[in-house]
Design a protein around this motif. Structure first.
Motif, PDB file in Angstrom:
ATOM      1  N   PHE A   1     -69.751  -8.492  32.257  1.00 53.64           N
ATOM      2  CA  PHE A   1     -71.064  -8.208  31.009  1.00 53.64           C
ATOM      3  C   PHE A   1     -72.618  -8.062  31.863  1.00 53.64           C
ATOM      4  CE2 PHE A   1     -73.805  -9.069  27.812  1.00 53.64           C
ATOM      5  CZ  PHE A   1     -73.498  -8.337  26.938  1.00 53.64           C
ATOM      6  N   PHE A   2     -73.323  -8.683  33.051  1.00 57.53           N
ATOM      7  CA  PHE A   2     -74.365  -8.649  33.327  1.00 57.53           C
ATOM      8  C   PHE A   2     -74.984  -8.225  34.858  1.00 57.53           C
ATOM      9  CE2 PHE A   2     -74.376 -12.670  30.520  1.00 57.53           C
ATOM     10  CZ  PHE A   2     -75.209 -12.650  30.086  1.00 57.53           C
ATOM     11  N   PHE A   3     -73.683  -7.946  35.366  1.00 57.85           N
ATOM     12  CA  PHE A   3     -73.612  -6.908  37.230  1.00 57.85           C
ATOM     13  C   PHE A   3     -72.654  -5.893  36.772  1.00 57.85           C
ATOM     14  CE2 PHE A   3     -74.371 -11.803  37.226  1.00 57.85           C
ATOM     15  CZ  PHE A   3     -75.656 -11.456  38.117  1.00 57.85           C
ATOM     16  N   VAL A   4     -71.211  -6.895  36.572  1.00 59.07           N
ATOM     17  CA  VAL A   4     -70.165  -5.243  37.277  1.00 59.07           C
ATOM     18  C   VAL A   4     -70.038  -4.462  36.583  1.00 59.07           C
ATOM     19  CG1 VAL A   4     -68.062  -5.074  37.774  1.00 59.07           C
ATOM     20  CG2 VAL A   4     -68.926  -6.707  38.055  1.00 59.07           C
ATOM     21  N   ASP A   5     -70.217  -3.973  35.617  1.00 57.36           N
ATOM     22  CA  ASP A   5     -70.448  -2.833  34.816  1.00 57.36           C
ATOM     23  C   ASP A   5     -71.720  -1.500  34.817  1.00 57.36           C
ATOM     24  OD1 ASP A   5     -68.979  -1.794  31.936  1.00 57.36           O
ATOM     25  OD2 ASP A   5     -70.881  -1.798  30.829  1.00 57.36           O
ATOM     26  N   LYS A   6     -72.856  -2.032  35.177  1.00 55.71           N
ATOM     27  CA  LYS A   6     -73.549  -1.715  35.335  1.00 55.71           C
ATOM     28  C   LYS A   6     -73.497  -0.519  36.822  1.00 55.71           C
ATOM     29  CE  LYS A   6     -77.167  -4.327  32.789  1.00 55.71           C
ATOM     30  NZ  LYS A   6     -76.375  -5.160  32.317  1.00 55.71           N
TER      31      LYS A   6
ATOM     32  N   THR B   1     -59.530 -17.662  45.503  1.00 52.87           N
ATOM     33  CA  THR B   1     -59.101 -18.571  46.556  1.00 52.87           C
ATOM     34  C   THR B   1     -60.131 -19.759  46.774  1.00 52.87           C
ATOM     35  OG1 THR B   1     -58.735 -16.228  47.708  1.00 52.87           O
ATOM     36  CG2 THR B   1     -59.408 -18.046  49.416  1.00 52.87           C
ATOM     37  N   ILE B   2     -61.425 -19.995  46.253  1.00 62.72           N
ATOM     38  CA  ILE B   2     -62.239 -20.874  47.013  1.00 62.72           C
ATOM     39  C   ILE B   2     -61.572 -21.895  45.997  1.00 62.72           C
ATOM     40  CG2 ILE B   2     -64.447 -22.076  46.297  1.00 62.72           C
ATOM     41  CD1 ILE B   2     -64.895 -18.926  47.486  1.00 62.72           C
ATOM     42  N   LEU B   3     -61.395 -21.821  44.511  1.00 60.77           N
ATOM     43  CA  LEU B   3     -61.002 -22.903  43.154  1.00 60.77           C
ATOM     44  C   LEU B   3     -59.285 -23.234  43.563  1.00 60.77           C
ATOM     45  CD1 LEU B   3     -62.879 -21.508  40.754  1.00 60.77           C
ATOM     46  CD2 LEU B   3     -63.289 -23.255  41.431  1.00 60.77           C
ATOM     47  N   PHE B   4     -58.282 -22.348  44.105  1.00 65.00           N
ATOM     48  CA  PHE B   4     -57.647 -22.908  43.523  1.00 65.00           C
ATOM     49  C   PHE B   4     -56.436 -22.972  44.471  1.00 65.00           C
ATOM     50  CE2 PHE B   4     -58.775 -20.928  39.516  1.00 65.00           C
ATOM     51  CZ  PHE B   4     -59.190 -22.239  38.942  1.00 65.00           C
ATOM     52  N   LYS B   5     -56.662 -22.052  45.690  1.00 67.10           N
ATOM     53  CA  LYS B   5     -55.541 -22.285  46.653  1.00 67.10           C
ATOM     54  C   LYS B   5     -56.122 -22.509  48.658  1.00 67.10           C
ATOM     55  CE  LYS B   5     -54.381 -17.716  46.242  1.00 67.10           C
ATOM     56  NZ  LYS B   5     -53.662 -16.896  46.520  1.00 67.10           N
ATOM     57  N   THR B   6     -56.535 -23.966  48.053  1.00 65.93           N
ATOM     58  CA  THR B   6     -57.295 -24.633  49.332  1.00 65.93           C
ATOM     59  C   THR B   6     -57.980 -24.458  50.542  1.00 65.93           C
ATOM     60  OG1 THR B   6     -55.616 -26.081  48.994  1.00 65.93           O
ATOM     61  CG2 THR B   6     -57.208 -26.649  48.136  1.00 65.93           C
ATOM     62  N   PRO B   7     -58.068 -22.973  51.044  1.00 61.15           N
ATOM     63  CA  PRO B   7     -57.850 -21.753  52.451  1.00 61.15           C
ATOM     64  C   PRO B   7     -58.564 -22.684  53.506  1.00 61.15           C
ATOM     65  CG  PRO B   7     -60.296 -21.426  51.057  1.00 61.15           C
ATOM     66  CD  PRO B   7     -59.209 -22.566  50.620  1.00 61.15           C
TER      67      PRO B   7
ATOM     68  N   PRO C   1     -61.831  -7.430  44.593  1.00 62.57           N
ATOM     69  CA  PRO C   1     -62.426  -8.839  44.942  1.00 62.57           C
ATOM     70  C   PRO C   1     -63.319 -10.466  44.486  1.00 62.57           C
ATOM     71  CG  PRO C   1     -62.806  -6.559  46.557  1.00 62.57           C
ATOM     72  CD  PRO C   1     -62.587  -6.725  44.342  1.00 62.57           C
ATOM     73  N   VAL C   2     -64.123  -9.574  43.897  1.00 59.44           N
ATOM     74  CA  VAL C   2     -64.832 -10.998  43.237  1.00 59.44           C
ATOM     75  C   VAL C   2     -64.599 -12.213  42.976  1.00 59.44           C
ATOM     76  CG1 VAL C   2     -66.725 -11.718  42.204  1.00 59.44           C
ATOM     77  CG2 VAL C   2     -66.680 -10.055  43.240  1.00 59.44           C
ATOM     78  N   MET C   3     -63.458 -11.763  41.602  1.00 63.35           N
ATOM     79  CA  MET C   3     -62.509 -13.102  41.172  1.00 63.35           C
ATOM     80  C   MET C   3     -61.537 -13.201  42.229  1.00 63.35           C
ATOM     81  SD  MET C   3     -63.939 -13.204  38.296  1.00 63.35           S
ATOM     82  CE  MET C   3     -62.329 -14.057  37.124  1.00 63.35           C
TER      83      MET C   3
ATOM     84  N   THR D   1     -54.879 -12.470  49.331  1.00 63.59           N
ATOM     85  CA  THR D   1     -54.795 -12.757  47.831  1.00 63.59           C
ATOM     86  C   THR D   1     -55.336 -11.263  47.280  1.00 63.59           C
ATOM     87  OG1 THR D   1     -55.645 -14.835  48.255  1.00 63.59           O
ATOM     88  CG2 THR D   1     -56.174 -13.723  45.697  1.00 63.59           C
ATOM     89  N   ILE D   2     -56.726  -9.997  47.301  1.00 61.71           N
ATOM     90  CA  ILE D   2     -57.038  -9.317  46.901  1.00 61.71           C
ATOM     91  C   ILE D   2     -55.435  -8.358  47.208  1.00 61.71           C
ATOM     92  CG2 ILE D   2     -58.726  -7.247  47.561  1.00 61.71           C
ATOM     93  CD1 ILE D   2     -59.741  -9.925  48.883  1.00 61.71           C
ATOM     94  N   LEU D   3     -55.235  -8.244  48.783  1.00 61.81           N
ATOM     95  CA  LEU D   3     -54.195  -7.601  49.093  1.00 61.81           C
ATOM     96  C   LEU D   3     -53.216  -7.328  47.687  1.00 61.81           C
ATOM     97  CD1 LEU D   3     -53.620  -7.329  52.501  1.00 61.81           C
ATOM     98  CD2 LEU D   3     -54.517  -4.872  51.106  1.00 61.81           C
ATOM     99  N   PHE D   4     -52.236  -8.550  47.176  1.00 68.37           N
ATOM    100  CA  PHE D   4     -51.555  -9.144  46.356  1.00 68.37           C
ATOM    101  C   PHE D   4     -51.936  -8.709  44.862  1.00 68.37           C
ATOM    102  CE2 PHE D   4     -49.668 -11.564  49.524  1.00 68.37           C
ATOM    103  CZ  PHE D   4     -47.865 -11.428  49.267  1.00 68.37           C
TER     104      PHE D   4
END
Length: 150
Positions: free
Chosen positions: A59-64, A104-110, A97-99, A121-124
Motif C-alpha cells: 500500500f505505501f511503497f510497492v504500488d507506487k 527467510t529471516i523470520l521462519f527459516k533460521t538461515p 524478493p522482499v517478502m 527462497t526467491i527462486l522457489f
C-alpha cells in the motif's frame, strides 16, 4: 480499478491476503514435502505476521514503485489488460524478493547462509507468485472487487 483511497485499501487487503495465504501454503507444503489438509491450518500462524507486512509494503511503497516502472513500458493509452499485466508483473518483481527476505529471516533460521537461503527462497517463490498472481489471484480479486464496488 480502485478509484478512492477506501477502495484502494479494500483492494490491497484482499489481494495481499490471497497472495500471502497462497504463498505461505506453498512454502509450508514445500517444507513438509507435499500438500496436506494440515497445510491450510498451519498457514494461519504465519499469516498473522506476513499479511500486515505485505499490506503495508504494497500500500505505501510497492504500488507506487510498480506503477512507475510499468509506465516506462506501457502508456495510459494502451489497452487496460496490458497496463494491468505490466503493473502486476512489477509488483511481483518487487514483492517476491522482499517478502522472501522477510520469510527467510523470520521462519527459516538461515544463520550465516542468509544470502544463499534468501536467493533459494526467491527462486522457489517467484514462479509460484508469478503464475498465481497473473492467472488466478489477480483476475479473481479484480472480479470480486468489481462485484463489491459496482
Amino acid at each position: 480499478m480502485p478509484k478512492t483511497k477506501f477502495e484502494n485499501i479494500v483492494f490491497t487487503l484482499i489481494m495481499s491476503f490471497l497472495m500471502v495465504y497462497a504463498m505461505i501454503c506453498y512454502n509450508i507444503a514445500l517444507n513438509m514435502g507435499g500438500m496436506s489438509n494440515q497445510v491450510f491450518l498451519l498457514a494461519f500462524h504465519e499469516l498473522v505476521i506476513m499479511w500486515p507486512v505485505a499490506f503495508i509494503l504494497e500500500f505505501f511503497f510497492v504500488d507506487k514503485l510498480a506503477h512507475h516502472f510499468a509506465f516506462k513500458v506501457v502508456t495510459p493509452s494502451d489497452r487496460p489488460f496490458f497496463i494491468t499485466l505490466a503493473i502486476s508483473f512489477y509488483i511481483i518483481c518487487i514483492m517476491c524478493p522482499v517478502m522472501s527476505l522477510i520469510a527467510t529471516i523470520l521462519f527459516k533460521t538461515p544463520g550465516v547462509q542468509i544470502i544463499s537461503v534468501w536467493f533459494m527462497t526467491i527462486l522457489f517463490n517467484f514462479p509460484m507468485a508469478f503464475f498465481w498472481q497473473i492467472c488466478y489471484c489477480g483476475p479473481c480479486v479484480r472480479w470480486l472487487f468489481r462485484k463489491l464496488f459496482n
